[in-house]
Write a protein that holds these residues in place. Structure first.
Motif, PDB file in Angstrom:
ATOM      1  N   ARG A   1       0.838  -1.184   0.000  1.00 46.01           N
ATOM      2  CA  ARG A   1       0.000   0.000   0.000  1.00 46.01           C
ATOM      3  C   ARG A   1       0.877   1.241   0.000  1.00 46.01           C
ATOM      4  O   ARG A   1       1.876   1.304   0.715  1.00 46.01           O
TER       5      ARG A   1
ATOM      6  N   ASP B   1       3.723  -1.282   3.864  1.00 46.75           N
ATOM      7  CA  ASP B   1       3.206   0.067   3.631  1.00 46.75           C
ATOM      8  C   ASP B   1       4.371   0.949   3.183  1.00 46.75           C
ATOM      9  O   ASP B   1       5.457   0.903   3.780  1.00 46.75           O
TER      10      ASP B   1
ATOM     11  N   TRP C   1       3.998  -8.687   8.552  1.00 49.40           N
ATOM     12  CA  TRP C   1       2.965  -7.823   9.089  1.00 49.40           C
ATOM     13  C   TRP C   1       2.566  -6.809   8.015  1.00 49.40           C
ATOM     14  O   TRP C   1       3.413  -6.361   7.226  1.00 49.40           O
ATOM     15  N   SER C   2       1.308  -6.431   8.012  1.00 57.29           N
ATOM     16  CA  SER C   2       0.821  -5.520   6.974  1.00 57.29           C
ATOM     17  C   SER C   2       1.566  -4.191   6.979  1.00 57.29           C
ATOM     18  O   SER C   2       1.776  -3.586   5.919  1.00 57.29           O
ATOM     19  N   HIS C   3       1.992  -3.717   8.160  1.00 57.18           N
ATOM     20  CA  HIS C   3       2.708  -2.441   8.177  1.00 57.18           C
ATOM     21  C   HIS C   3       4.108  -2.554   7.572  1.00 57.18           C
ATOM     22  O   HIS C   3       4.751  -1.550   7.284  1.00 57.18           O
TER      23      HIS C   3
ATOM     24  N   PRO D   1       2.788   5.812  10.427  1.00 60.55           N
ATOM     25  CA  PRO D   1       2.695   4.353  10.418  1.00 60.55           C
ATOM     26  C   PRO D   1       2.070   3.832  11.705  1.00 60.55           C
ATOM     27  O   PRO D   1       2.344   4.338  12.801  1.00 60.55           O
ATOM     28  N   THR D   2       1.218   2.829  11.567  1.00 64.08           N
ATOM     29  CA  THR D   2       0.592   2.189  12.723  1.00 64.08           C
ATOM     30  C   THR D   2       0.746   0.681  12.626  1.00 64.08           C
ATOM     31  O   THR D   2       0.942   0.131  11.535  1.00 64.08           O
ATOM     32  N   GLN D   3       0.654   0.035  13.768  1.00 69.59           N
ATOM     33  CA  GLN D   3       0.777  -1.416  13.826  1.00 69.59           C
ATOM     34  C   GLN D   3      -0.306  -2.081  12.977  1.00 69.59           C
ATOM     35  O   GLN D   3      -1.482  -1.736  13.074  1.00 69.59           O
ATOM     36  N   GLY D   4       0.101  -3.013  12.143  1.00 69.16           N
ATOM     37  CA  GLY D   4      -0.847  -3.694  11.267  1.00 69.16           C
ATOM     38  C   GLY D   4      -1.228  -5.068  11.778  1.00 69.16           C
ATOM     39  O   GLY D   4      -1.130  -5.356  12.972  1.00 69.16           O
ATOM     40  N   HIS D   5      -1.626  -5.933  10.863  1.00 71.83           N
ATOM     41  CA  HIS D   5      -2.008  -7.297  11.205  1.00 71.83           C
ATOM     42  C   HIS D   5      -1.139  -8.270  10.423  1.00 71.83           C
ATOM     43  O   HIS D   5      -0.546  -7.917   9.392  1.00 71.83           O
ATOM     44  N   TYR D   6      -1.067  -9.488  10.906  1.00 68.89           N
ATOM     45  CA  TYR D   6      -0.185 -10.475  10.290  1.00 68.89           C
ATOM     46  C   TYR D   6      -0.836 -11.060   9.051  1.00 68.89           C
ATOM     47  O   TYR D   6      -2.003 -11.459   9.071  1.00 68.89           O
TER      48      TYR D   6
ATOM     49  N   ARG E   1       1.076   5.018   0.984  1.00 71.76           N
ATOM     50  CA  ARG E   1       0.442   5.917   1.946  1.00 71.76           C
ATOM     51  C   ARG E   1       0.704   7.383   1.607  1.00 71.76           C
ATOM     52  O   ARG E   1       1.655   7.713   0.884  1.00 71.76           O
TER      53      ARG E   1
END
Length: 508
Positions: free
Chosen positions: A56, A81, A76-78, A64-69, A58
């Protein structure tokens, strides 16, 4: 920058301090950048295809924020980014880095990789297309050399990425030439030994001679090839896990390719014992001492004892090449680790005045905030670049002081005798170059008489604080001063004659 400047200087030093000063690695000022996050690209529209889903792109204003696995990607999604910075946009801001006073530009991984951080390398010899090309890096190195600056790259040789062609081929074919590059075992998470058991980061078998030849042994190896292309050194990721024997081989190969190049290791351990396998280390232990002292988790006396031991145990010539840092891409920014602004300033003064090189993480000089990863890797806050920014003014002042006083870059250290304060002298063989640093890490005002064991400090002469302009008289090798909570003084001897008289007339 001439070839001579790129490698060793041919000047003939006349003292050990001249010799140290001729080596660009000693006491240098490093500015650290994540290319994706440093400067927004001017050509982002044409690059959007370089960030295919699930990656993604941005907006620069987003934090930036903590994402999901992501199970299918095993990241991790982050980590996927992106903010779109590239080498061209970085080059457009080189004037800012130069004006700040940096001697070295250090780039977090730029090689071909899947994630935004780049520590999952796909090919060490290629540059990720989101950033540019290898020729772009060569051009960047040339432009930096033209400004009298150096370029250091991040070498991630403990592990590669799970998406790398080498790992994919080796994992699907037991007879593939790369099979021996990795340690396959069904008992490991993901089927191969990985750094910190992160399955996206399969470790390389450094013991394998083919791996050694690929990374540093062959003439066209990663380490040697990039040095020939114009870079000036390597910062080695998780170097302590590579071990001193292999690090020594890598360092020797780098020095053979480019005498005077830098091999600096990310060694979280105590630094004693890692030289000369490395030229220097990232100063984890020193950072810990500074944070503990600034946050009053240890007393001034305890802090001073730790500092004295730290600098006594390791080879001083190598310590001058170590990078003193307070924050970087792996830890929360200093605004989080030292919440009190005055204590933060004290730690920064010590970072700039203790022996070693100074490593500034982009945005820290602006007071940029950021907690744990990924927040600490937010885009550069260019809106904070202003003359009214007090943090930036402090950094400009400290950088100027460091540039003007070579004892802070290449001088020896001598410890002052204190009780509730900490104190030391950085000195050469001239009293006029000596710098005396005294700091109060407590939240109380402290008045103290300090012994200054410097034989050329003249009795009844004055010292001047370069930060506040305060004069402090010297009397019988002592100084008595009052420091406010978390205050530091950076003192130099006043050699200027008063009505034609100075006690320093024969002891310059």
């Amino acid at each position: 920058m001439s070839d001579e400047q790129h490698g060793d200087s041919s000047s003939a030093p006349t003292s050990k301090y001249d010799e140290r000063e001729a080596d660009w690695r000693n006491g240098t000022l490093i500015y650290q950048v994540i290319v994706d996050r440093f400067a927004p690209s001017a050509d982002l529209a044409s690059k959007k295809d370089l960030y295919p889903a699930p990656k993604r792109l941005r907006d620069w204003s987003e934090t930036p924020t903590q994402g999901h696995y992501l199970e299918d990607q095993q990241v991790w999604s982050h980590e996927i980014d992106f903010w779109g910075g590239d080498i061209a946009s970085l080059e457009s801001r080189l004037g800012y880095v130069a004006e700040l006073g940096a001697d070295v530009l250090y780039l977090c991984p730029i090689h071909l990789a899947w994630t935004n951080h780049g520590y999952d390398g796909l090919d060490y010899k290629k540059v990720r297309p989101e950033y540019g090309t290898r020729d772009d890096v060569k051009q960047l190195a040339s432009k930096l050399h033209g400004r009298g600056m150096r370029l250091v790259l991040d070498g991630v040789f403990n592990h590669m990425g799970r998406h790398s062609p080498a790992f994919k081929a080796a994992s699907s074919d037991e007879h593939d030439p790369h099979r021996g590059w990795f340690d396959f075992n069904p008992d490991y998470p993901g089927g191969a030994r990985a750094w910190a058991n992160a399955v996206n980061l399969p470790e390389l078998v450094i013991e394998n001679p083919e791996v050694q030849r690929e990374i540093w042994g062959d003439p066209d190896s990663v380490v040697r090839g990039w040095l020939r292309d114009g870079i000036d050194g390597w910062r080695l990721d998780v170097a302590f896990e590579l071990g001193p024997d292999y690090l020594a081989q890598l360092t020797q190969a780098a020095h053979d390719e480019l005498p005077g190049s830098l091999t600096l290791g990310e060694v979280c351990n105590y630094p004693a014992g890692w030289f000369p396998a490395l030229d220097g280390v990232l100063s984890f232990t020193l950072r810990e001492i500074l944070l503990l002292g600034a946050n009053q988790q240890i007393t001034a006396g305890h802090m001073q004892a730790m500092l004295e031991r730290y600098f006594a145990d390791s080879d001083f010539e190598h310590l001058l090449k170590c990078w003193n840092y307070l924050d970087n891409h792996d830890v929360p920014r200093i605004t989080s680790t030292i919440p009190d602004a005055r204590a933060r300033e004290l730690a920064t003064v010590l970072q700039f005045t203790l022996p070693g090189a100074v490593n500034i993480y982009y945005g820290t000089e602006l007071g940029q905030t950021g907690g744990d990863d990924p927040e600490n890797r937010a885009p550069m806050r260019w809106d904070l670049v202003a003359g009214s920014n007090q943090t930036l003014r402090l950094y400009h002042r400290l950088i100027s002081i460091r540039k003007q006083h070579r004892a802070l870059r290449v001088g020896d250290i001598r410890w002052l005798v204190t009780d509730r304060l900490i104190g030391f002298e950085r000195h050469t063989d001239h009293i006029g170059e000596a710098v005396f640093v005294v700091a109060n890490p407590s939240s109380d005002e402290v008045t103290e008489t300090v012994l200054v064991p410097e034989s050329m400090l003249m009795d009844l002469s004055d010292l001047t604080d370069l930060l506040s302009g305060t004069n402090v008289p010297a009397h019988r090798a002592t100084i008595t001063l009052t420091l406010a909570p978390h205050q530091a003084m950076v003192l130099v001897a006043d050699l200027e004659p008063v009505f034609g008289y100075t006690p320093y007339k024969r002891t310059r």
